[in-house]
Design a protein around this motif. Structure first.
Motif, mmCIF file in Angstrom:
data_model
loop_
_atom_site.group_PDB
_atom_site.id
_atom_site.type_symbol
_atom_site.label_atom_id
_atom_site.label_comp_id
_atom_site.label_asym_id
_atom_site.label_seq_id
_atom_site.Cartn_x
_atom_site.Cartn_y
_atom_site.Cartn_z
ATOM 1 N N PHE A 1 -7.147 -5.168 -2.648
ATOM 2 C CA PHE A 1 -7.488 -3.766 -2.432
ATOM 3 C C PHE A 1 -8.652 -3.445 -3.357
ATOM 4 O O PHE A 1 -8.649 -3.860 -4.508
ATOM 5 N N SER B 1 -11.570 -7.926 -0.403
ATOM 6 C CA SER B 1 -10.331 -7.307 0.041
ATOM 7 C C SER B 1 -9.979 -7.586 1.488
ATOM 8 O O SER B 1 -8.869 -7.267 1.921
ATOM 9 N N HIS C 1 -3.025 -6.595 5.855
ATOM 10 C CA HIS C 1 -2.914 -5.234 5.333
ATOM 11 C C HIS C 1 -2.031 -4.461 6.301
ATOM 12 O O HIS C 1 -2.149 -4.616 7.509
ATOM 13 N N TYR C 2 -1.149 -3.609 5.893
ATOM 14 C CA TYR C 2 -0.786 -3.119 4.591
ATOM 15 C C TYR C 2 0.072 -4.130 3.805
ATOM 16 O O TYR C 2 -0.143 -5.304 3.895
ATOM 17 N N GLY D 1 -5.864 -10.811 4.220
ATOM 18 C CA GLY D 1 -5.491 -9.858 3.186
ATOM 19 C C GLY D 1 -6.342 -9.891 1.948
ATOM 20 O O GLY D 1 -6.044 -9.186 0.978
ATOM 21 N N MET E 1 0.830 -1.188 0.000
ATOM 22 C CA MET E 1 0.000 0.000 0.000
ATOM 23 C C MET E 1 0.870 1.245 0.000
ATOM 24 O O MET E 1 2.063 1.198 0.218
ATOM 25 N N ALA F 1 -8.883 -2.769 7.713
ATOM 26 C CA ALA F 1 -8.715 -2.161 6.402
ATOM 27 C C ALA F 1 -10.020 -1.576 5.898
ATOM 28 O O ALA F 1 -11.085 -2.171 6.036
ATOM 29 N N ARG G 1 -1.460 5.283 2.706
ATOM 30 C CA ARG G 1 -1.804 4.082 2.201
ATOM 31 C C ARG G 1 -1.468 4.178 0.669
ATOM 32 O O ARG G 1 -1.715 5.217 0.234
ATOM 33 N N ASN H 1 -1.411 -4.594 -4.214
ATOM 34 C CA ASN H 1 -2.653 -3.922 -3.841
ATOM 35 C C ASN H 1 -3.810 -4.062 -4.814
ATOM 36 O O ASN H 1 -4.439 -3.060 -5.153
ATOM 37 N N GLU I 1 -1.538 -8.176 -1.477
ATOM 38 C CA GLU I 1 -2.803 -8.073 -0.761
ATOM 39 C C GLU I 1 -3.885 -7.601 -1.729
ATOM 40 O O GLU I 1 -3.607 -7.041 -2.780
#
Length: 499
Positions: free
Chosen positions: A334, A364, A106-107, A393, A1, A384, A5, A71, A332
């Motif tokens: 996103f 996500s 996350h991140y 994640g 991220m 998140a 972020r 992401n 991860e």
């Protein structure tokens, strides 16, 4: 991220042809490559069952290239929401699409640490290491974990996949794009670290610079004293494009140079694109490989350009054609929304029409594979997007390409980063040490965790096959490792003529 972020004629002749021409000749907006011939549709009963026995042994893959992107949830990458047809359409026709591959938190950084060492998320990892300093208190915890109240650089007692490869005498390298573009910004000859992690460490080490898009948080080698304290290991952490001799220091060859022969190609290659080419930012600060200095579109558009450049080069290499596997993995998931600054998509889904704030981010934040939170956080999802009701994640998806994989196949078996680590340890013959005494580090040693099986390595004979549309065969998820798997075959991949 963000801070917020491929015996005379080798079995993989088709892959060499693809690398030299087919892949690069396919327009970005094209579907599966022309010439991906298929036999008449076969009924599911025509496919022999594949048994995922507990003692399953992976094929003799001798070289692996793992490319880590950033992401993106599965819906962002593999459903057409973004400008990434090469990754979404073309590459799965050469290999396997894992539709149920998950991140572990996350991140970003906590996912990289899970991948390489099987360590669960910790507070500073979940904040992408705001201060590059040693983990404290650093004491051993259950299940091969470490107590990490603060910090992000692990003590020498914490081993990594890189150390395990040293142990079994397998070569490895980390290739980090843009590392050293500003030579004084990171220590090129010392694992790419931003400075000394002792004491108070280095504040805010994670940001990209317009002239240097390398960020240390995407280079996992930099976060383990078991690597940092060994100069021979740090010599394996190199800039992707190499580094010229300077300051009385040797020149460092890059990936393209190393790929010229099997002898110079590492057994395992970890490839980290820079923050412009890894899909990290929707608009990036550096060169997105478009050839247009005024084009700064990032996201999956730039990641596609990176893959279009490097995948054919790897596929044409002697090592890949002998026994290689390419993996394209995301750290991860996103959401695919413009509002988060890492996507051109504006898929609002189930949104509040007044605030235009997406609420459907389930892909996500979900977890799989009985993921544990570990000793340092209540859950690895880190709340998140303000709505993390389940840990993990999220679903990212992944693409694998190898002669030991049937082109166009899909697996719906759930896997996560710990599964990946366990699979690499098994593939490279690590059989001792680790949390379980059988070579599996941290949570990669969890009871019941499933490594990649015959749903992934589904062309065990290693016979070269022509590309086939993604979804030509689908391997469903199974409840237990010993359960028989019968793929649903829609179109059978066709052997290369003459082989």
């Amino acid at each position: 991220m963000s801070g917020h972020r491929a015996r005379g004629r080798r079995l993989l002749t088709v892959v060499a042809v693809a690398a030299a021409g087919l892949l690069t000749a396919v327009p970005a907006d094209a579907g599966p490559p022309v010439g991906a011939a298929a036999s008449p549709a076969a009924s599911p009963a025509a496919a022999p069952p594949v048994h995922a026995a507990a003692a399953y042994a992976p094929p003799k893959i001798g070289h692996v290239w793992t490319i880590i992107l950033e992401n993106k949830s599965y819906e962002s990458t593999f459903t057409g929401l973004n400008q990434n047809d090469y990754l979404w359409k073309t590459l799965p026709s050469y290999g396997l699409l894992l539709r149920q591959y998950y991140g572990t938190g996350h991140y970003s950084l906590d996912n990289y640490i899970s991948l390489i060492a099987g360590q669960s998320p910790a507070p500073d990892l979940q904040d992408d290491c705001p201060q590059f300093k040693d983990v404290q208190p650093g004491f051993p915890a259950p299940d091969g974990q470490v107590y990490a109240r603060t910090g992000c650089v692990y003590p020498a007692s914490v081993k990594t996949l890189f150390n395990q490869l040293d142990q079994v005498h397998k070569s490895w390298k980390v290739y980090a794009q843009s590392m050293g573009d500003i030579p004084y910004r990171e220590e090129v000859y010392n694992c790419g670290i931003p400075g000394d992690p002792a004491g108070n460490g280095v504040v805010d080490p994670g940001s990209a610079d317009p002239k240097d898009q390398y960020v240390v948080k995407h280079n996992p080698a930099a976060f383990f004293h078991s690597v940092l304290d060994n100069p021979a290991d740090c010599a394996n952490v190199v800039p992707l494009d190499g580094f010229g001799a300077r300051y009385h220091r040797r020149a460092i060859p890059g990936l393209a140079k190393d790929l010229q022969s099997i002898r110079t190609t590492p057994t395992f290659s970890w490839i980290t694109p820079n923050n412009c080419n890894n899909a990290h930012d929707a608009t990036c600060k550096g060169d997105n490989l478009s050839g247009d200095p005024n084009n700064h579109q990032g996201g999956l558009y730039a990641a596609d350009l990176f893959l279009k450049k490097w995948i054919p080069i790897i596929m044409a290499s002697p090592a890949f054609q002998a026994d290689g596997m390419i993996q394209i993995v995301f750290d991860e998931a996103f959401p695919p929304y413009k509002m988060y600054g890492n996507s051109i998509a504006d898929y609002t889904g189930n949104s509040d029409p007044t605030l235009n704030v997406p609420t459907d981010t389930a892909q996500s934040v979900v977890a799989c594979c009985n993921e544990l939170p570990g000793p340092n956080t209540t859950q690895p999802g880190h709340q998140a997007f303000g709505q993390d009701t389940t840990p993990g994640g999220g679903i990212t998806g992944a693409v694998f390409i190898s002669r030991f994989i049937t082109p166009g196949s899909v697996s719906d078996q759930p896997y996560n980063h710990y599964s990946w680590l366990r699979s690499m340890e098994d593939l490279f013959g690590v059989t001792s040490g680790g949390t379980d005494g059988r070579g599996h580090l941290g949570y990669a040693g969890m009871d019941g965790l499933r490594p990649f099986g015959p749903d992934v390595y589904n062309n065990a004979a290693g016979r070269a096959l022509r590309p086939s549309p993604s979804g030509s065969s689908v391997y469903p998820a199974t409840a237990t490792p010993g359960e028989a798997v019968t793929p649903v075959v829609r179109r059978a991949a066709v052997p290369v003529l003459g082989h």
